[in-house]
Design an enzyme around this catalytic site. Sequence first.
Site, PDB file in Angstrom:
ATOM      1  N   HIS A 116      -2.338   6.595   4.284  1.00  0.00           N
ATOM      2  CA  HIS A 116      -0.403   5.655   4.583  1.00  0.00           C
ATOM      3  C   HIS A 116       0.025   5.919   3.835  1.00  0.00           C
ATOM      4  CE1 HIS A 116       0.277   0.769   5.083  1.00  0.00           C
ATOM      5  NE2 HIS A 116       0.373   1.975   5.870  1.00  0.00           N
ATOM      6  N   CYS A 158       0.884  -1.341  -0.247  1.00  0.00           N
ATOM      7  CA  CYS A 158       0.060   0.204  -0.234  1.00  0.00           C
ATOM      8  C   CYS A 158       0.409   1.291  -0.168  1.00  0.00           C
ATOM      9  CB  CYS A 158      -0.757  -0.075   1.751  1.00  0.00           C
ATOM     10  SG  CYS A 158      -2.042  -1.213   1.302  1.00  0.00           S
TER      11      CYS A 158
END
Length: 600
Positions: A168, A112
């Site tokens: 993130h 990610c």
Amino acid sequence: GSFSILLLHKGLLLYHFLIYISLSSCTESSKSSTGGFRFEVMFTFVLSFLLCWTYGLSEGSIPYRPHILLIVADDMGYQDVGFRGSDILTPNLDRLAGEGVVLENHYVMPQCSPTRASLLTGRYAIRTGFWAGNIPPNGEWGLRLNETTMADMLKRNGYRTHAIGKWHCGMHTWQHTPVKRGFDTFLGFYMGANDYFTHEVEGDFDFREDYYETSAGKDPHDTSSDGDPHFEDKIRKDQSNDAPFVDNMRRDLIGSYNTNLFTDRAVSLISHHNSSQPLFIYLAYNAPHWPHQAPADALEQYTSHMNKSDSRRKKYAAMVSIMDRGIGRVVGALESYGLREDTLIVFTSDNGGGFGSPSSNYPLRGGKRSFQEGGVRAVSFVNSPLLEKSGYVNRHLHHVTDWFRTFQVLARDKPKQAVKFQHDLDGLNIWDSISHNKSSGRDEVLLNMNLASMRHLEPEPVYVLPIEYHHNHSEVYNHSVWRETMLDENHDFFVLRQGYWKLFAGTYLEFGWTSRNNLKSDLSSYKRGGSGLVKGVKLYNLKSDPLEERNVADEHPDIVSRMIAKITEYKDNMTWIGERKVSSDGRKNGGWYPWVTLKL
């Protein structure tokens, strides 16, 4: 918009043609000056025509500052869309892909954070420092502040910029959070995962709305602004922090499903947008990333046709279908508010589905965390009325870093004139490739490289902006979910695609194959394979062996040597990283907050 520029171009051509006809008529009535004057008229017309036509080829053929909707799915399997034969219902994605351009060789990172960092900067993970993997909760690092983000770049070219969903890319300082990185507003969560109903991570809340106050003193998405024709004109964001920054923990949304909240925000943004200003929405759904959760009514609505015994797969499928429904609503809003004709839609997953999860990367080998095709070849497509050619599968080589450079060209950005220095990009402008099915100009993709020698143990390495670290790290979170490294950090590896050759070298994670629709009944006819760390050199010919079944390194030592030699070149451009820590300091009052203060 882009259509207006095209009309202007054609109008100029017509204008010069009429001038030519008019002046030519004059010369007919003036025989005494026919020779020289007629030549001058002809020369002027031809020169003007060529200038306009050149402009049409260089600028008019490229959309001028279109609206951009960039949609990122999370851990979505390569096969988990209807247009790839999945049993998951995705009618909106199928329609957009079918009417658009499916990108068959669109590469991402296998995790990610690295993919998102490369997407937002146009730079390989070896440059952004994300070559070591994901950021854990309260990790004291993030996307470096000297990096120019896609939002920074579009913002300086007049775009309204909005981030929705999963971030993130760092949260240990406020300066690393989305609204400090070029986005006007943010609704979502800072970390890598989020309970879809409670919005908690490991027991603490992480769901917020961030923005700078408007000149009217309101959140720019307050629905009380409905009907105000000057609403967008009142929105004023000041990166120098003259306007107050607001971080609003949205505990009032507890119980509401994440995916629906993100869709609602995107629709609201579109409904309030002044179409005369270019719009950029970064819609980063966390679906279908774990935890696999879906409303009960959605399970009945979207999965009643599926294998009743596989409850995990059904929840995963419902998550994908809810996201699909949301994307349909967002595209419908673009149409309803007159933005669709001038909007470029890009869809991609951040990596493949997790191997052993309910996802399916069939028929590709591997999955999330591995550099095999199932981990790094994302389901991806583009859709826009601005594309010259559509309704086909594009098989040219593309990489997630290419979107920054492509958007930069569309925005007519001049990076050398920007106040903030922009580092060299690894991405290419792929507009001609996606719009005309031409070569992307890319023959090589660095999938990643890990060198333990590129780590420093000092907490403040010279290449990072100075940070005042707090050293009371009394609690370190070692939850198994967050130990999603691509491999043991002490191992070195190098993975490169060059043409149709793909090289693995060093020590790396290797998986087998998932079955069609991840059904156990398929396993008898399609091998699943094992997983684990392997060591050595492997070479695959993806043209003849797209499933990475046959290692041909011994048969092509010259190709192996040529590709291995690239390590030196890439190492010269690699960002050193320091010791990376996690801390308990960010947990306050039942929520997650930045905890490190920058020494500016």
